[in-house]
Design a protein around this motif. Structure first.
Motif, PDB file in Angstrom:
ATOM      1  N   SER A   1      28.007  31.166  50.324  1.00  0.00           N
ATOM      2  CA  SER A   1      28.678  30.715  51.520  1.00  0.00           C
ATOM      3  C   SER A   1      27.630  30.368  52.586  1.00  0.00           C
ATOM      4  O   SER A   1      26.757  31.177  52.862  1.00  0.00           O
TER       5      SER A   1
ATOM      6  N   ARG B   1      34.248  45.478  48.526  1.00  0.00           N
ATOM      7  CA  ARG B   1      33.803  46.873  48.489  1.00  0.00           C
ATOM      8  C   ARG B   1      33.927  47.505  49.868  1.00  0.00           C
ATOM      9  O   ARG B   1      34.417  48.624  50.009  1.00  0.00           O
TER      10      ARG B   1
ATOM     11  N   VAL C   1      40.409  39.423  41.304  1.00  0.00           N
ATOM     12  CA  VAL C   1      40.224  40.166  42.554  1.00  0.00           C
ATOM     13  C   VAL C   1      41.333  41.195  42.717  1.00  0.00           C
ATOM     14  O   VAL C   1      41.081  42.354  43.057  1.00  0.00           O
TER      15      VAL C   1
ATOM     16  N   LEU D   1      34.741  32.195  49.998  1.00  0.00           N
ATOM     17  CA  LEU D   1      33.495  32.959  49.868  1.00  0.00           C
ATOM     18  C   LEU D   1      32.941  32.884  48.457  1.00  0.00           C
ATOM     19  O   LEU D   1      33.686  32.869  47.484  1.00  0.00           O
ATOM     20  N   ASP D   2      31.619  32.894  48.363  1.00  0.00           N
ATOM     21  CA  ASP D   2      31.032  32.962  47.035  1.00  0.00           C
ATOM     22  C   ASP D   2      31.260  34.356  46.476  1.00  0.00           C
ATOM     23  O   ASP D   2      31.538  35.302  47.215  1.00  0.00           O
ATOM     24  N   VAL D   3      31.158  34.481  45.165  1.00  0.00           N
ATOM     25  CA  VAL D   3      31.553  35.739  44.528  1.00  0.00           C
ATOM     26  C   VAL D   3      30.679  36.918  44.937  1.00  0.00           C
ATOM     27  O   VAL D   3      31.134  38.055  44.928  1.00  0.00           O
ATOM     28  N   ILE D   4      29.439  36.665  45.337  1.00  0.00           N
ATOM     29  CA  ILE D   4      28.580  37.788  45.735  1.00  0.00           C
ATOM     30  C   ILE D   4      29.023  38.339  47.092  1.00  0.00           C
ATOM     31  O   ILE D   4      29.181  39.537  47.277  1.00  0.00           O
ATOM     32  N   VAL D   5      29.264  37.447  48.034  1.00  0.00           N
ATOM     33  CA  VAL D   5      29.754  37.878  49.343  1.00  0.00           C
ATOM     34  C   VAL D   5      31.140  38.495  49.188  1.00  0.00           C
ATOM     35  O   VAL D   5      31.457  39.522  49.799  1.00  0.00           O
ATOM     36  N   GLN D   6      31.950  37.886  48.353  1.00  0.00           N
ATOM     37  CA  GLN D   6      33.284  38.410  48.104  1.00  0.00           C
ATOM     38  C   GLN D   6      33.205  39.838  47.588  1.00  0.00           C
ATOM     39  O   GLN D   6      33.916  40.726  48.050  1.00  0.00           O
ATOM     40  N   ASP D   7      32.331  40.045  46.632  1.00  0.00           N
ATOM     41  CA  ASP D   7      32.140  41.360  46.038  1.00  0.00           C
ATOM     42  C   ASP D   7      31.824  42.384  47.124  1.00  0.00           C
ATOM     43  O   ASP D   7      32.398  43.457  47.199  1.00  0.00           O
ATOM     44  N   ARG D   8      30.933  41.984  48.004  1.00  0.00           N
ATOM     45  CA  ARG D   8      30.503  42.882  49.048  1.00  0.00           C
ATOM     46  C   ARG D   8      31.626  43.178  50.044  1.00  0.00           C
ATOM     47  O   ARG D   8      31.866  44.323  50.414  1.00  0.00           O
TER      48      ARG D   8
ATOM     49  N   PRO E   1      34.793  38.362  39.389  1.00  0.00           N
ATOM     50  CA  PRO E   1      35.737  39.440  39.088  1.00  0.00           C
ATOM     51  C   PRO E   1      36.373  39.251  37.706  1.00  0.00           C
ATOM     52  O   PRO E   1      36.587  38.125  37.266  1.00  0.00           O
TER      53      PRO E   1
ATOM     54  N   HIS F   1      33.694  27.821  44.656  1.00  0.00           N
ATOM     55  CA  HIS F   1      33.150  29.165  44.469  1.00  0.00           C
ATOM     56  C   HIS F   1      33.634  29.751  43.160  1.00  0.00           C
ATOM     57  O   HIS F   1      33.218  30.814  42.757  1.00  0.00           O
TER      58      HIS F   1
ATOM     59  N   GLU G   1      40.801  44.192  40.805  1.00  0.00           N
ATOM     60  CA  GLU G   1      39.737  45.065  41.294  1.00  0.00           C
ATOM     61  C   GLU G   1      40.099  45.842  42.552  1.00  0.00           C
ATOM     62  O   GLU G   1      39.647  46.956  42.729  1.00  0.00           O
TER      63      GLU G   1
ATOM     64  N   ALA H   1      28.839  38.627  39.391  1.00  0.00           N
ATOM     65  CA  ALA H   1      29.766  39.048  40.444  1.00  0.00           C
ATOM     66  C   ALA H   1      31.168  38.485  40.251  1.00  0.00           C
ATOM     67  O   ALA H   1      32.053  38.761  41.046  1.00  0.00           O
TER      68      ALA H   1
END
Ligand SMILES: Nc1ncnc2c1ncn2[C@@H]1O[C@H](COP(=O)(O)OP(=O)(O)OP(=O)(O)O)[C@@H](O)[C@H]1O
Ligand SMILES: Nc1ncnc2c1ncn2[C@@H]1O[C@H](COP(=O)(O)OP(=O)(O)OP(=O)(O)O)[C@@H](O)[C@H]1O
Ligand code: SF4
Ligand SMILES: [Mg+2]
Ligand SMILES: [Mg+2]
Lengths: 350, 337
Positions: free
Chosen positions: A67, B199, B221, B189-196, A288, A242, B224, A286
């Motif tokens: 992002s 959490r 998602v 959001l990209d999956v890394i930011v999303q992951d964060r 899901p 994304h 999770e 990452a």
């Protein structure tokens, strides 16, 4: 082997003799940082930095990445909504009498030619509100490009709008024609934005997260529609997303961006099956998994998002890279190198 | 957890909502009921246009002029929000019940600095007394959603889509609400930011024992982050159960179709499966079970009568022929009607 990625990639794609529909070389865009915050006007956000790629007619290139890494900016540059700081974009649109036309340098397109350009190059916006006037009905919204371009008579237009609404899954079309954008659900609005971009039959479409608000089933319908158009009419897409699963189904190749740079580019299955850049690896880990019992590991990436304000001249991923070495710290940003046929990576440790 | 989980933060009872349009009434929400315990999160999934956002905006009482709530109650810690006057509701909104809107990218005011907008929300609800405390709170929220606090003084147009989305999440959390509704909060959001963010969101939610309703198309998602899942179809809640149960053995044929058509980045690239047939027309919804025109198990009773839910205690589906599902060792499903 270090080479000019653009030339090699287009060569590879077109079997050495074809012609790219869009070719981008050294594309760069910097935004000045608001002065109230940083006194010197010498601070710039390096939103897009020396990006090169090309797209064949009918090809879809996926653009994925963090992002804020510059994907939308690349898209807006390509359809001339903003002008680059430096770098070249050229188009070779099909000429009206079939066959591909002359290559046109985008910077030479003046406002008088812009209307003709828009007929060929469209953008589906990330935020469907951005392209819609809240006071206009869905019919007016979709028919507007037809009217501006002087395509068809009024009755043709009604038919055309009805047809495309049905194609994007807004059925019965009659129950949507005279609603306003705010009277639609998020996913329905997104489909109107798609319909609006596709209705005039462009050659090149920048699709910025076009299906992010759609359920899998509606999304599948839209993806099939876009693929059919690509095959039938040779539309090329720059597909910003994304969702790597979506990219897997929509795109022939995927380019991964990190802080303004393309860091990896390869054919889709190759990239997903054999990611070489540490950022791409983190990204893939990452995603899901639709299984509540599955425990995913944390993605292997350090620290926080960084902002590309006057970035130091080393690898842009250095601060967050799990495998960085002193070599990475002491050298400039790594060049794109070919690690396998058509698989380009910018990383010293790949 | 050992504390009693039987204090519902939220009870939604028989909620029904209609929109007036030139072509007729859109039956966006029809007889929806569910409960949410303290600290619990409920995922709301379903086809585009099935009424998820409408449920959310009803709970917030932020409905457009052409909307009419025809029936139902929304009890937040016992108080029916639909009975409050506007003034009372204003004091609940954001402070007790907050929402991250689906068009989040659009919900920031373009002429004010992003941080200032959040500070105003905090001050309006008396959460912090001094400007510097409020700024500190915003900085903390920014860090939590992965935004550099130096960005507080920038304008929305200087943010990328995902940065705006994160700012809006920060805003919704700014007053420690009892219930947070997140409508597709991570689509940009990209999956890394999303992951964060997921959490962090889970952490805050559990720490503050906040209830959460999480609307998303991304089943991964939802798997999770949620404890429970509600599946909507044509304005109705058609299945509700613990997330693990619904994934392991979906009972409603629509849920089963939804779960099986999810594309994956891992493993073999299988052909995409859509759901055959057209989405229902909510101005003139199908008779009986609204899913019957697209359902392979449909019979006469499905076409004429709406199925009351078939109860398996905590996991139910509104279907005449709920699936009995066995999950085989390789994870593939065999369903029978
Ligand atoms: N008009 C602008 N003025 C100043 N900075 C800008 C402007 N537009 C974009 N930026 C900055 O440029 C960078 C790239 O933004 P861009 O919108 O291209 O990102 P993106 O990759 O599309 O991100 P996302 O996935 O979140 O939408 C960001 O840091 C953003 O803050
Ligand atoms: N203001 C309105 N006037 C008329 N119809 C509306 C209005 N808002 C929503 N609708 C209709 O009500 C139905 C439910 O909309 P809602 O926004 O709740 O769907 P959703 O499940 O959130 O969909 P999505 O996943 O696409 O966001 C849709 O069919 C939509 O067209
Ligand atoms: S009630 Fe009948 S039509 Fe509806 S989902 Fe169940 S089997 Fe299918
Ligand atoms: Mg963007
Ligand atoms: Mg919605």
């Amino acid at each position: 082997m270090v080479a000019d990625s653009h030339a090699v990639v287009s060569d590879l794609l077109m079997g050495g003799n074809g012609q790219a529909l869009v070719a981008v070389e050294g594309l760069t865009k910097r935004f000045p940082v608001s002065k109230s915050l940083f006194r010197q006007a010498s601070s710039f956000i390096h939103a897009v930095e020396d990006v090169s790629f090309s797209l064949a007619p009918g090809e879809s290139l996926g653009l994925v990445g963090e992002s804020g890494c510059g994907k939308t900016t690349v898209g807006k540059l390509l359809v001339k909504l903003i002008e680059p700081t430096s770098g070249q974009i050229s188009f070779r649109f099909p000429s009206p009498d079939a066959g591909s036309g002359e290559a046109v340098d985008a910077s030479t397109i003046r406002s008088a030619d812009l209307r003709a350009f828009r007929r060929q190059a469209q953008m589906i916006f990330q935020d469907p509100y951005e392209s819609m006037n809240p006071r206009r009905t869905i019919y007016d919204t979709i028919a507007e490009p037809l009217a501006v371009q002087g395509v068809g008579h009024l009755t043709d237009r009604v038919d055309r709008v009805t047809e495309i609404l049905t194609q994007v899954g807004l059925t019965p079309a009659g129950s949507f024609l005279f609603r306003h954008p705010h009277e639609l659900s998020g996913g329905q609005r997104q489909r109107v934005a798609i319909a609006r971009a596709l209705v005039i039959g462009p050659s090149f479409v920048v699709a910025d997260e076009p299906t992010s608000m759609l359920d899998v089933s509606s999304r599948t319908g839209i993806m099939t529609l876009m693929q059919n158009l690509a095959q039938g009419l040779g539309i090329s897409y720059l597909y910003i997303t994304h969702d790597l699963a979506v990219a897997r189904y929509m795109c022939h190749r995927i380019a991964v961006m990190y802080l303004g740079k393309i860091v990896e580019m390869a054919e889709t299955e190759e990239l997903l099956g054999n990611p070489l850049h540490p950022y791409t690896r983190a990204l893939l880990s990452a995603v899901p998994v639709p299984d509540p019992t599955y425990r995913r590991d944390r993605p292997d990436i350090r620290g926080d998002l960084t902002l590309p304000i006057n970035p130091p001249p080393r690898c842009r991923f250095y601060d967050r890279c799990p495998v960085a070495t002193d070599h990475c710290r002491d050298n400039p940003h790594p060049p794109m190198e070919e690690h396998g046929p058509g698989h380009w990576v910018a990383c010293y440790e790949a | 957890m050992t504390t009693s989980t039987h204090t519902p933060v939220l009870q939604v009872i028989d909620l029904s909502l209609r929109y007036q349009t030139r072509q007729g009434e859109v039956q966006a929400v029809e007889g929806v009921s569910f409960e949410l315990q303290q600290g619990q999160s409920l995922g709301l999934v379903g086809e585009s246009g099935c009424g998820k956002t409408s449920v959310a905006t009803s709970l917030m009482r932020l409905l457009p002029e052409n909307a009419r709530l025809t029936r139902g109650q929304v009890r937040l810690n016992g108080t029916d929000l639909l009975e409050l006057d506007d003034e009372e509701m204003r004091s609940y909104r954001w402070r007790r019940i907050a929402m991250v809107f689906q068009a989040a990218m659009n919900s920031l005011d373009p002429v004010h600095r992003v941080g200032q907008q959040i500070i105003e929300a905090i001050e309006a609800h008396g959460m912090e007394t001094t400007v510097s405390d409020a700024r500190e709170r915003v900085a903390r929220l920014f860090r939590m959603v992965g935004l550099d606090p130096q960005l507080m003084d920038r304008y929305p147009h200087e943010f990328s889509g995902g940065m705006r989305q994160r700012a809006v999440i920060a805003m919704a959390l700014s007053c420690d609400p009892d219930l947070i509704i997140a409508d597709e909060p991570t689509t940009a959001l990209d999956v890394i930011v999303q992951d964060r963010i997921l959490r962090e969101l889970k952490l805050v939610q559990q720490e503050l024992r906040m209830g959460m309703i999480y609307i998303s198309h991304d089943i991964g998602v939802v798997a999770e982050v949620t404890d429970r899942i509600g599946v909507m179809y044509a304005g109705r809640l058609v299945e509700l159960g613990d997330t693990a149960d619904v994934f392991r053995s979906p009972m409603h044929p629509y849920t089963a179709a939804l779960m099986s058509s999810f594309p994956s980045v891992h493993g073999e690239r299988l052909p995409l499966q859509g759901l055959a047939g057209e989405p229902p027309n909510l101005i003139d919804p199908p008779s009986g079970c609204p899913f019957h025109p697209r359902c392979q198990y449909a019979d006469e009773v499905c076409r004429t009568e709406f199925p009351e839910r078939s109860i398996h205690e905590d996991h139910w589906a509104a279907c005449w022929h709920p699936l009995e599902v066995t999950v085989t060792g390789d994870g593939s499903r065999d369903g029978c009607g």
